[in-house]
Design an enzyme around this catalytic site. Structure first.
Site, PDB file in Angstrom:
ATOM      1  N   CYS A 184      -6.367   1.162 -10.306  1.00  0.00           N
ATOM      2  CA  CYS A 184      -6.141   0.359  -9.093  1.00  0.00           C
ATOM      3  C   CYS A 184      -5.087   1.005  -8.191  1.00  0.00           C
ATOM      4  O   CYS A 184      -4.017   1.394  -8.649  1.00  0.00           O
ATOM      5  CB  CYS A 184      -5.697  -1.048  -9.472  1.00  0.00           C
ATOM      6  SG  CYS A 184      -5.500  -2.131  -8.044  1.00  0.00           S
TER       7      CYS A 184
ATOM      8  N   CYS B 267     -18.751  -1.153   9.875  1.00  0.00           N
ATOM      9  CA  CYS B 267     -17.777  -1.960  10.611  1.00  0.00           C
ATOM     10  C   CYS B 267     -18.488  -2.949  11.531  1.00  0.00           C
ATOM     11  O   CYS B 267     -18.039  -4.078  11.702  1.00  0.00           O
ATOM     12  CB  CYS B 267     -16.820  -1.061  11.389  1.00  0.00           C
ATOM     13  SG  CYS B 267     -15.732  -0.108  10.303  1.00  0.00           S
TER      14      CYS B 267
ATOM     15  N   CYS C 237      -4.333  -6.794 -15.535  1.00  0.00           N
ATOM     16  CA  CYS C 237      -3.992  -5.999 -14.362  1.00  0.00           C
ATOM     17  C   CYS C 237      -4.851  -4.741 -14.355  1.00  0.00           C
ATOM     18  O   CYS C 237      -5.115  -4.155 -15.399  1.00  0.00           O
ATOM     19  CB  CYS C 237      -2.508  -5.630 -14.408  1.00  0.00           C
ATOM     20  SG  CYS C 237      -2.049  -4.313 -13.274  1.00  0.00           S
TER      21      CYS C 237
ATOM     22  N   CYS D  41     -12.202  -0.041   4.800  1.00  0.00           N
ATOM     23  CA  CYS D  41     -13.569   0.447   4.816  1.00  0.00           C
ATOM     24  C   CYS D  41     -14.482  -0.636   4.256  1.00  0.00           C
ATOM     25  O   CYS D  41     -14.582  -0.772   3.040  1.00  0.00           O
ATOM     26  CB  CYS D  41     -13.702   1.731   4.001  1.00  0.00           C
ATOM     27  SG  CYS D  41     -15.362   2.414   4.034  1.00  0.00           S
TER      28      CYS D  41
ATOM     29  N   CYS E  36      -0.498  -9.458  -5.011  1.00  0.00           N
ATOM     30  CA  CYS E  36      -1.605  -9.396  -5.961  1.00  0.00           C
ATOM     31  C   CYS E  36      -1.556 -10.558  -6.961  1.00  0.00           C
ATOM     32  O   CYS E  36      -0.545 -10.778  -7.626  1.00  0.00           O
ATOM     33  CB  CYS E  36      -1.596  -8.088  -6.737  1.00  0.00           C
ATOM     34  SG  CYS E  36      -3.040  -7.976  -7.832  1.00  0.00           S
TER      35      CYS E  36
ATOM     36  N   HIS F 189       0.248  -4.560  -4.252  1.00  0.00           N
ATOM     37  CA  HIS F 189       0.642  -4.751  -5.642  1.00  0.00           C
ATOM     38  C   HIS F 189       1.971  -5.511  -5.761  1.00  0.00           C
ATOM     39  O   HIS F 189       2.092  -6.447  -6.543  1.00  0.00           O
ATOM     40  CB  HIS F 189       0.758  -3.374  -6.293  1.00  0.00           C
ATOM     41  CG  HIS F 189       1.301  -3.390  -7.670  1.00  0.00           C
ATOM     42  ND1 HIS F 189       0.498  -3.620  -8.762  1.00  0.00           N
ATOM     43  CD2 HIS F 189       2.546  -3.184  -8.146  1.00  0.00           C
ATOM     44  CE1 HIS F 189       1.236  -3.543  -9.853  1.00  0.00           C
ATOM     45  NE2 HIS F 189       2.480  -3.293  -9.512  1.00  0.00           N
TER      46      HIS F 189
ATOM     47  N   CYS G 151      -8.607  -2.050  -6.386  1.00  0.00           N
ATOM     48  CA  CYS G 151      -8.359  -1.549  -5.040  1.00  0.00           C
ATOM     49  C   CYS G 151      -8.510  -0.035  -5.042  1.00  0.00           C
ATOM     50  O   CYS G 151      -7.999   0.639  -5.938  1.00  0.00           O
ATOM     51  CB  CYS G 151      -6.951  -1.935  -4.599  1.00  0.00           C
ATOM     52  SG  CYS G 151      -6.439  -1.192  -3.040  1.00  0.00           S
TER      53      CYS G 151
ATOM     54  N   CYS H  38      -5.595  -7.837   2.010  1.00  0.00           N
ATOM     55  CA  CYS H  38      -6.881  -8.256   1.416  1.00  0.00           C
ATOM     56  C   CYS H  38      -6.718  -9.370   0.386  1.00  0.00           C
ATOM     57  O   CYS H  38      -7.529 -10.290   0.314  1.00  0.00           O
ATOM     58  CB  CYS H  38      -7.585  -7.076   0.751  1.00  0.00           C
ATOM     59  SG  CYS H  38      -8.147  -5.814   1.894  1.00  0.00           S
TER      60      CYS H  38
ATOM     61  N   CYS I  29     -12.034  -6.870  -3.374  1.00  0.00           N
ATOM     62  CA  CYS I  29     -12.356  -5.826  -4.355  1.00  0.00           C
ATOM     63  C   CYS I  29     -11.718  -6.062  -5.718  1.00  0.00           C
ATOM     64  O   CYS I  29     -12.347  -5.876  -6.753  1.00  0.00           O
ATOM     65  CB  CYS I  29     -11.936  -4.465  -3.814  1.00  0.00           C
ATOM     66  SG  CYS I  29     -12.769  -4.051  -2.266  1.00  0.00           S
TER      67      CYS I  29
ATOM     68  N   CYS J 175     -12.842   5.539   9.069  1.00  0.00           N
ATOM     69  CA  CYS J 175     -13.312   6.777   9.708  1.00  0.00           C
ATOM     70  C   CYS J 175     -12.699   6.977  11.088  1.00  0.00           C
ATOM     71  O   CYS J 175     -12.236   8.058  11.423  1.00  0.00           O
ATOM     72  CB  CYS J 175     -14.837   6.784   9.820  1.00  0.00           C
ATOM     73  SG  CYS J 175     -15.687   6.741   8.236  1.00  0.00           S
TER      74      CYS J 175
ATOM     75  N   CYS K 188      -8.359   1.832   0.666  1.00  0.00           N
ATOM     76  CA  CYS K 188      -9.030   2.271   1.905  1.00  0.00           C
ATOM     77  C   CYS K 188      -8.290   1.916   3.185  1.00  0.00           C
ATOM     78  O   CYS K 188      -8.780   2.190   4.266  1.00  0.00           O
ATOM     79  CB  CYS K 188     -10.472   1.761   1.935  1.00  0.00           C
ATOM     80  SG  CYS K 188     -10.630  -0.030   2.038  1.00  0.00           S
TER      81      CYS K 188
ATOM     82  N   CYS L  87     -21.062   4.746   9.636  1.00  0.00           N
ATOM     83  CA  CYS L  87     -22.138   4.235   8.799  1.00  0.00           C
ATOM     84  C   CYS L  87     -22.581   2.866   9.283  1.00  0.00           C
ATOM     85  O   CYS L  87     -23.436   2.240   8.676  1.00  0.00           O
ATOM     86  CB  CYS L  87     -21.713   4.173   7.340  1.00  0.00           C
ATOM     87  SG  CYS L  87     -20.648   2.770   6.939  1.00  0.00           S
TER      88      CYS L  87
END
Lengths: 354, 568
Positions: free
Chosen positions: A263, A56, A257, A196, A237, A233, A290, A272, A284, A158, A293, A53
């Site tokens: 999540c 990236c 949470c 992603c 987190c 997690h 989350c 992340c 996210c 992908c 991904c 798509c």
């Protein structure tokens, strides 16, 4: 006083892991640029897009420290003025189109200096007939490129594990690069950088690592442990205190949470939460949750996204069953990471997950 | 007749080619080759709608964003509007404002990146305007020749504006914060302040760099027109003569009024309307404004790789089967038509449907009080390369300003409950429902249709911008907009530096930093292009496709977006 440990090939990825790649990139920016600049030959990069798509590529354009312009212009080969890593081929930003683009791929990349050819793949690999470029199937483009590549980096969900194109019922037979390589007999390691889209820090650091010969340590799914070694997690987190106190978000906009809303942090490995996105401003879970991904099997093993993961991980050594009962009533019990078995609400009925 | 193929067409999203049949015209100055007929080849199929079937309806928000990583946000928004519609909920004002802010910032990024990274290089070369030519000679080139200064600035600015998207959406590409009936994120002073600070910087960039860059290109237009006219002995008016389509422009509207959202939804219900209380209006311009209704949309597949039984259907009735080797088919895209006619979608369609053929965009930066006016008279009412670029610039300015205004207006809702009472919690999904989202992506009109049965997606369909613009001929053999736009385009038998020297023969560029002394524009470009192996840029055999490929890029093609499979 020297605060920065010395940057060497040996400790490049180790240090990145230790410090967190964000801090590493900021602290070592000039050293990375210098180290890479010392590589006296032009590095050939071939960025292929299959069933992609282009997210990236766009994510890569969000890179900072060094940013895309620095990567394209400042890190030059010796005194040539040429950028060290201007892609020989990259459909979304390349000046050349059509037959010249294809010719450059043959002349500059395929015949480039052995040992200095990095193949970056974005997008999944499908059965023949669903993706053609210059009249040739993407499979053939990838096979040819894979055969001469000295390093292969698959970026995004992908290219690593098939992603959404490979989701049920996988109408075009999509798969990731490693799987395709196995199928066509290319025996080369693939560095998988999922998410992603791919996180630009992950990619910039991996390219730099490859160029200075610091091989990233990979996990069982081909991911650099430096970036994908932590459970979202359990380890990083910021909402974890809410979880421990049983404060869960049940309606949009609530504090708490995100476990109950679905999540996927408990079954996801990524950094992340530490690194964040878009110049490290958010990620996210700060605005929703989350969706997992970074993991093989995404999205199918993680959807419906708003359905809670089937079980709670253990909390600080406290018996998860008791805790789960206490916090969620009969909602869930049992440790299941990557679905070995899952206990459903009745507490009795069990079913196998993939 | 010769056949000229451009494949892959780069600096777009996805896998696109174009096949052109040529013809020769003879004038007093010689014989020249132009495009007679063109065919838009769309070369990727992934099957998104098949994948969506049977899933939780809310997953469509996450999954459809991954249709396109350049324009994920509009897919998310349209998917959510389809769900709002299916749930029968009205998002509260704060949620509409937050959505507008997120998407306003997103548009600024998207139009900037197209203007500078995708189409800019050709415009910069044609207009002898170094800031828009990529920085191929590195920092030294930027410093000595000014090559790529705007290009480099754009990379930095688009990154900053995407921070705003991430503030309200978690990250970009692929944000996470929208939910049927509202948003999962709260309006906070921190987010508002960050938005205002980033957008003020963006606003300055648009006013001080982007608009002047457009005007610099335009200022060379007469020169380009005169030179080409005398060289070819034809009547060529410049960039407004490149890429004209049918003069039909379709827009679904953008940025609803947060106080009057129910009016916005009426078009989704099937009513005819303009959505006139939105910032960008809906409409079907065919020389004069007409109300829009989704009921007039049909998709055709005669030349698309799908079973013929499914042709001519409204999206809610779509039944299609892919046929990989269908004889005569040359596209994975379908050919959507409005009222049986070919319509162009995109920034120009939005501007014409909202402001007509004369635009006056008066804006004031609400943070620092600076004012600016952008004026544009559409140069070709049937569309052109330069009008499409100007429309993007105008919208970048308009949306950058509005994003700040919305952020300030949002302050009044900070203490309100943004949770819509109609959605009890995250576990709710209607048993059976259907909904339609109608929005405009940067590249044009975007439709999502969802049908929910037993709490799962029974049917999901998207009709996306690039199918309107890049799709093939339809069952009536009408060429799609891009196919039409390429007709009549000159294919010179000269390379890029030679063309640049023909347009600008004077030796006035100081290339002493590269050991060359003073050189002409074409020679300077050759210096930049040679080490990269790019002197033969855009040559397909003996033909130079620069003009043709610039026309295609002016539509901002997005192939991943445009190709899918619909199943009922």
């Amino acid at each position: 006083m020297e605060l920065k440990p010395k940057l060497t090939r040996r400790n490049f990825m180790k240090l990145a892991a230790m410090m967190g790649a964000t801090a590493f990139l900021t602290t070592y920016k000039s050293e990375i640029v210098k180290a890479v600049s010392e590589v006296k030959d032009y590095w050939h990069i071939n960025w292929l897009n299959g069933a992609a798509c282009t997210g990236c590529t766009i994510s890569f354009a969000q890179a900072s420290e060094p940013d895309l312009v620095q990567i394209l212009t400042e890190i030059t080969v010796g005194t040539s003025g040429l950028p060290i890593a201007l892609p020989d081929y990259m459909e979304t930003i390349h000046p050349a189109s059509g037959s010249l683009a294809e010719r450059l791929k043959d002349e500059r990349w395929a015949q480039g200096t052995p040992g200095r050819r990095v193949l970056i793949v974005e997008g999944a690999v499908q059965e023949e007939g669903y993706c053609t470029i210059a009249g040739k199937d993407f499979r053939d483009h990838l096979k040819e490129a894979g055969e001469v590549a000295d390093a292969v980096i698959a970026v995004g969900q992908c290219a690593t594990y098939g992603g959404i194109p490979a989701a049920k019922p996988n109408p075009t037979g999509a798969m990731g690069v490693s799987e395709f390589f196995k199928e066509v007999g290319i025996n080369k390691p693939v560095i998988n950088i999922p998410l992603c889209p791919v996180h630009p820090d992950h990619l910039v650091l991996t390219i730099a690592a490859v160029m200075i010969g610091a091989t990233p340590d990979l996990d069982e799914y081909g991911r650099p442990k430096a970036f994908f070694g932590k459970n979202m997690h359990d380890e990083i987190c910021p909402y974890r205190p809410y979880y421990d106190r049983g404060i869960f978000t049940r309606r949009p906009g609530e504090e708490g949470c995100r476990y109950v809303m679905g999540c996927k942090g408990p079954i996801t490995k990524t950094d992340c939460a530490l690194r964040k996105w878009n110049m490290h401003i958010s990620y996210c879970v700060e605005t929703n949750m989350c969706i997992g991904c970074s993991e093989p099997g995404w999205p199918d093993k993680f959807s419906p996204f708003y359905k809670p993961v089937a079980s709670l991980p253990a909390v600080l050594g406290v018996d998860f069953g008791t805790l789960g009962q206490g916090l969620l009533g009969a909602a869930a019990a049992g440790i299941v990471i990557h679905g070995v078995k899952r206990a459903v609400t009745s507490g009795k009925k069990e079913e196998k997950e993939e | 007749m010769a056949e000229v193929v451009m494949d892959p067409i780069t600096r777009i999203e996805g896998h696109l080619g174009a096949r052109m049949e040529t013809k020769d015209i003879t004038t007093s100055t010689g014989t020249w080759t132009i495009v007679d007929k063109a065919y838009s080849l769309t070369n990727l199929f992934r099957g998104w709608e098949i994948i969506l079937k049977g899933r939780d309806p809310r997953d469509a928000f996450f999954i459809t964003q991954r249709i396109c990583g350049v324009c994920p946000a509009p897919h998310g928004e349209t998917a959510i509007q389809a769900l709002d519609h299916a749930y029968g909920v009205t998002p509260p004002p704060a949620a509409v404002l937050m959505r507008n802010i997120l998407h306003g910032a997103y548009y600024v990024y998207d139009h900037m990146i197209h203007t500078y990274l995708l189409i800019g290089p050709e415009l910069g070369v044609l207009a002898k305007y170094p800031p828009m030519v990529p920085p191929a000679l590195g920092k030294k080139g930027i410093k000595a020749l000014g090559l790529g200064s705007s290009y480099a600035a754009c990379i930095e600015m688009q990154r900053k504006v995407n921070r705003v998207v991430a503030l309200w959406g978690g990250k970009f590409p692929h944000h996470t914060s929208e939910y049927p009936g509202g948003m999962t994120v709260k309006p906070t002073l921190d987010r508002i302040a960050n938005t205002l600070s980033a957008m003020t910087e963006l606003w300055d960039f648009v006013v001080n760099v982007m608009v002047p860059d457009l005007m610099a290109i335009v200022s060379k237009n007469d020169h380009i027109a005169e030179t080409v006219s005398s060289l070819l002995d034809i009547d060529f008016n410049g960039l407004q003569d490149l890429g004209q389509t049918y003069g039909n422009f379709l827009s679904f509207g953008l940025f609803p009024d947060y106080n009057d959202y129910d009016k916005w939804v009426r078009v989704q219900d099937g009513e005819e309307g303009y959505r006139e209380n939105a910032l960008i209006r809906a409409g079907a311009w065919d020389g004069s404004p007409k109300k829009f209704t989704h009921k007039k949309i049909r998709e055709y597949v005669k030349y698309s790789r799908y079973d013929d039984s499914a042709t001519g259907l409204h999206p809610s009735e779509g039944v299609t089967k892919p046929v990989k080797d269908k004889p005569g088919a040359y596209a994975w895209m379908k050919a959507p038509r409005y009222d049986g006619k070919v319509y162009e979608v995109g920034p120009l369609a939005r501007m014409i449907n909202t402001f007509g053929l004369k635009w006056k965009i008066d804006v004031t930066n609400p943070v620092n009080g600076k004012s600016f006016t952008f004026e544009w008279n559409v140069l070709n009412p049937k569309g052109s390369v330069i009008d499409r670029v100007a429309a993007r610039v105008a919208q970048t300015l308009l949306f950058a300003t509005k994003t700040m205004e919305w952020a300030i207006e949002l302050k009044q809702f900070m203490h309100d409950d943004i949770v819509n009472a109609k959605i009890p919690d995250y576990s709710y999904v209607p048993d059976n429902a259907e909904g339609m989202g109608l929005w405009d992506a940067p590249r044009g009109a975007l439709l999502h249709y969802t049908k929910i049965r037993n709490k799962k997606i029974d049917n999901y369909q998207c009709i996306v911008p690039s199918t309107w613009n890049l799709g093939p001929r339809d069952d009536m053999d009408q060429p799609g907009p891009v196919e039409k736009a390429l007709e009549g385009t000159w294919l010179p038998k000269l390379d890029v530096p030679t063309i640049a020297n023909a347009l600008y023969p004077e030796k006035d560029i100081d290339a002493s930093a590269f050991g060359l002394g003073t050189v002409s524009w074409g020679d300077a470009l050759a210096v930049a292009l040679t080490p990269l192996g790019l002197v033969q840029l855009n040559m397909e055999g003996e033909y130079n496709t620069t003009l043709a490929i610039t026309i295609v890029r002016s539509f901002d093609p997005c192939i991943a977006c445009g190709v899918h499979f619909m199943i009922k």
